[in-house]
Motif scaffolding. Structure first.
Motif, PDB file in Angstrom:
ATOM      1  N   ALA A  33    -112.785 -14.709 103.877  1.00  0.00           N
ATOM      2  CA  ALA A  33    -113.652 -14.113 102.858  1.00  0.00           C
ATOM      3  C   ALA A  33    -112.928 -14.019 101.525  1.00  0.00           C
ATOM      4  O   ALA A  33    -113.549 -14.060 100.465  1.00  0.00           O
ATOM      5  N   PRO A  36    -110.808 -19.047  99.160  1.00  0.00           N
ATOM      6  CA  PRO A  36    -111.601 -20.285  99.094  1.00  0.00           C
ATOM      7  C   PRO A  36    -110.841 -21.507  99.624  1.00  0.00           C
ATOM      8  O   PRO A  36    -111.452 -22.396 100.216  1.00  0.00           O
ATOM      9  N   ARG A  39    -111.176 -21.590 103.286  1.00  0.00           N
ATOM     10  CA  ARG A  39    -112.563 -21.912 103.671  1.00  0.00           C
ATOM     11  C   ARG A  39    -112.781 -23.419 103.659  1.00  0.00           C
ATOM     12  O   ARG A  39    -113.453 -23.966 104.534  1.00  0.00           O
ATOM     13  N   GLU A  43    -113.732 -25.876 106.908  1.00  0.00           N
ATOM     14  CA  GLU A  43    -114.812 -26.870 106.954  1.00  0.00           C
ATOM     15  C   GLU A  43    -114.301 -28.200 107.499  1.00  0.00           C
ATOM     16  O   GLU A  43    -115.000 -28.881 108.248  1.00  0.00           O
ATOM     17  N   ALA A  47    -115.516 -29.955 110.873  1.00  0.00           N
ATOM     18  CA  ALA A  47    -115.973 -31.346 110.845  1.00  0.00           C
ATOM     19  C   ALA A  47    -115.343 -32.125 112.000  1.00  0.00           C
ATOM     20  O   ALA A  47    -115.988 -32.978 112.613  1.00  0.00           O
TER      21      ALA A  47
ATOM     22  N   ARG B  64    -121.949 -28.949 102.612  1.00  0.00           N
ATOM     23  CA  ARG B  64    -120.760 -28.348 103.201  1.00  0.00           C
ATOM     24  C   ARG B  64    -120.420 -28.911 104.577  1.00  0.00           C
ATOM     25  O   ARG B  64    -119.277 -28.821 105.012  1.00  0.00           O
ATOM     26  N   LEU B  98    -116.730 -11.272  98.719  1.00  0.00           N
ATOM     27  CA  LEU B  98    -116.203 -12.624  98.932  1.00  0.00           C
ATOM     28  C   LEU B  98    -115.541 -13.127  97.659  1.00  0.00           C
ATOM     29  O   LEU B  98    -116.106 -13.037  96.570  1.00  0.00           O
ATOM     30  N   GLN B  99    -114.331 -13.651  97.805  1.00  0.00           N
ATOM     31  CA  GLN B  99    -113.605 -14.197  96.661  1.00  0.00           C
ATOM     32  C   GLN B  99    -114.099 -15.609  96.388  1.00  0.00           C
ATOM     33  O   GLN B  99    -113.947 -16.494  97.216  1.00  0.00           O
ATOM     34  N   ARG B 100    -114.752 -15.810  95.222  1.00  0.00           N
ATOM     35  CA  ARG B 100    -115.263 -17.144  94.883  1.00  0.00           C
ATOM     36  C   ARG B 100    -114.114 -18.031  94.426  1.00  0.00           C
ATOM     37  O   ARG B 100    -113.088 -17.548  93.963  1.00  0.00           O
ATOM     38  N   ASN B 101    -114.335 -19.317  94.493  1.00  0.00           N
ATOM     39  CA  ASN B 101    -113.345 -20.238  93.969  1.00  0.00           C
ATOM     40  C   ASN B 101    -113.328 -20.136  92.450  1.00  0.00           C
ATOM     41  O   ASN B 101    -114.360 -20.291  91.803  1.00  0.00           O
ATOM     42  N   GLU B 107    -115.432 -25.341  95.054  1.00  0.00           N
ATOM     43  CA  GLU B 107    -115.747 -25.368  96.480  1.00  0.00           C
ATOM     44  C   GLU B 107    -116.500 -26.641  96.851  1.00  0.00           C
ATOM     45  O   GLU B 107    -116.636 -26.976  98.003  1.00  0.00           O
ATOM     46  N   PHE B 110    -114.701 -30.581  98.063  1.00  0.00           N
ATOM     47  CA  PHE B 110    -114.317 -30.958  99.421  1.00  0.00           C
ATOM     48  C   PHE B 110    -115.468 -31.611 100.182  1.00  0.00           C
ATOM     49  O   PHE B 110    -115.378 -31.850 101.354  1.00  0.00           O
ATOM     50  N   TRP B 113    -115.032 -34.306 102.757  1.00  0.00           N
ATOM     51  CA  TRP B 113    -114.494 -33.983 104.069  1.00  0.00           C
ATOM     52  C   TRP B 113    -115.576 -33.873 105.131  1.00  0.00           C
ATOM     53  O   TRP B 113    -115.318 -34.051 106.303  1.00  0.00           O
ATOM     54  N   GLN B 114    -116.730 -33.495 104.691  1.00  0.00           N
ATOM     55  CA  GLN B 114    -117.759 -33.257 105.685  1.00  0.00           C
ATOM     56  C   GLN B 114    -118.445 -34.529 106.152  1.00  0.00           C
ATOM     57  O   GLN B 114    -119.185 -34.526 107.105  1.00  0.00           O
TER      58      GLN B 114
END
Lengths: 218, 180
Positions: A33, A36, A39, A43, A47, B64, B98-101, B107, B110, B113-114
């Motif tokens: 949380a 970033p 996080r 992901e 994946a 994501r 929540l800590q945002r980028n 965010e 990436f 990657w998915q």
């Protein structure tokens, strides 16, 4: 806020795979949380899980009755456990999901003395031998010198602590492996609130804390 | 498959869901069986997983995760709930704490990657030993210490194989990120 000390690949990958116990998962989820970067790594890990499921050869027949049942909504997704969203103007010390486990933010909890001015709140988690607790260490105070039989992971939520040549601030995770004997000290700016997860009981190296009953729970 | 999942999310497209179900349900079933549960229990969890896919598809973010990765996370969480009788603590993307980028759009960098295809290619670059540790961990749900016992190697070796595998994936995908 820049996080310097991350949970690390061992814990992050195990969390992604779903093999960590509940207490350690709580620590990783709380770090996520606040981080970033981790996080994004999670992901990637998930994946990998997706690819492994996707490429599994299978000759099992599709369960047609189940397909119908799901489409007809025979099985309702149970959403009862979902927490209500919190107001966005609050400056909260505890991110989700830690807030839910503790049952409120840091200033509303029933803290109990753990001796030496340190206060704690035990969190209820399932898992043999693993414990999660919130600790509040007064500014400039130290946790009695102790060793570990297992791994101890500590996530800072407010204030800071100094341990073995490094400062840990909000979001940082300190990991002490079984061979480490240490004596973390809270920073001077305010009381340090942190989430500590241990996968075995700590062993105190000085005689005094052994006499302090509450500490024996740590 | 991600397109089908988007169609389910947007239009509650029953045909798209059927395609997803036909592809993934035997695979998720095999995953659940590997994790050591009796058949009746597996069917209950499996139905639960796909009820979530059908009813919560609106929570799927195709930027994501691939459909496979999203379904993997649901199956993983349901298995923990059902078989270990534990809660699965997860961060809440809507949490005000929540800590945002701090980097705008950071965010989203990436996304590559998915792409399951990219990850699949990257997995094939790993050594057999590294891939096996990831498979035992992610697919069979074995802890590192259980993997160590099973393969007859020290715990430290299991951890370093997993770490090296992940570092390799990061590098492979990082280098490919430029091309996409």
């Amino acid at each position: 806020m820049t996080i310097k000390h991350h949970v690390g690949d061992d814990l992050l990958l195990s969390y992604g795979a779903g093999t960590l116990d509940e207490a350690m998962s709580l620590l990783v989820a709380t770090h996520l949380a606040l981080c970033p970067t981790c996080r994004a790594d999670l992901e990637l890990a998930e994946a990998v899980g997706g690819v492994l499921i996707d490429r599994t050869p299978t000759d099992t027949a599709v369960d047609e009755a189940m397909l119908e049942a799901v489409l007809d909504g025979a099985c309702q997704d149970d959403n009862a456990g979902a927490p209500a969203l919190r107001a966005s103007n609050e400056a909260l010390v505890l991110p989700q999901p830690l807030y839910n486990y503790a049952g409120g933010d840091a200033d509303t909890l029933r803290w109990r003395s753990a001796g030496g001015g340190i206060r704690q709140v035990l969190l209820k988690t399932v898992g043999a031998g693993t414990t999660a607790r919130l600790l509040s260490i007064p500014a400039r105070k130290s946790v009695p010198r102790h060793g570990h039989r297992g791994v101890e992971a500590t996530l800072v939520l407010a204030g800071s602590f100094y341990d073995r040549d490094a400062w840990y601030r909000r979001g940082d995770v300190g990991i002490a492996s079984p061979e480490v004997v240490h004596r973390p000290v809270a920073g001077p700016e305010q009381d340090c609130i942190c989430l500590a997860v241990t996968d075995a009981r700590l062993e105190f190296r000085t005689p005094i804390p052994r006499l302090l009953q509450p500490f024996h729970g740590i | 498959m991600s397109l089908q999942l988007i169609a389910v999310a947007k239009d509650r497209d029953r045909e798209a869901f059927e395609i997803l179900f036909r592809h993934f349900s035997p695979r998720v079933r095999a995953y659940l069986v590997h994790r050591g549960s009796d058949t009746k229990n597996v069917d209950d969890i499996l139905q639960d997983v796909f009820a979530t896919v059908w009813q919560k598809a609106n929570l799927y973010d195709h930027q994501r995760a691939s459909a496979a990765a999203w379904i993997f996370t649901i199956a993983r969480n349901r298995r923990i709930d059902a078989l270990r009788n534990e809660r699965r603590p997860e961060f809440d993307p809507q949490d005000p704490a929540l800590q945002r980028n701090p980097v705008p759009g950071g965010e989203e960098t990436f996304i590559a990657w998915q792409h399951a295809k990219t990850v699949r290619i990257a997995l094939d670059v790993l050594s057999d030993e590294q891939r096996e540790v990831l498979r035992l961990s992610f697919y069979e749900g074995e802890s590192y210490s259980a993997i160590a016992v099973r393969l007859g190697i020290p715990l430290g070796t299991v951890k370093s194989r997993a770490r090296l595998a992940f570092a390799r994936l990061r590098t492979e995908l990082g280098s490919k990120r430029e091309d996409l």
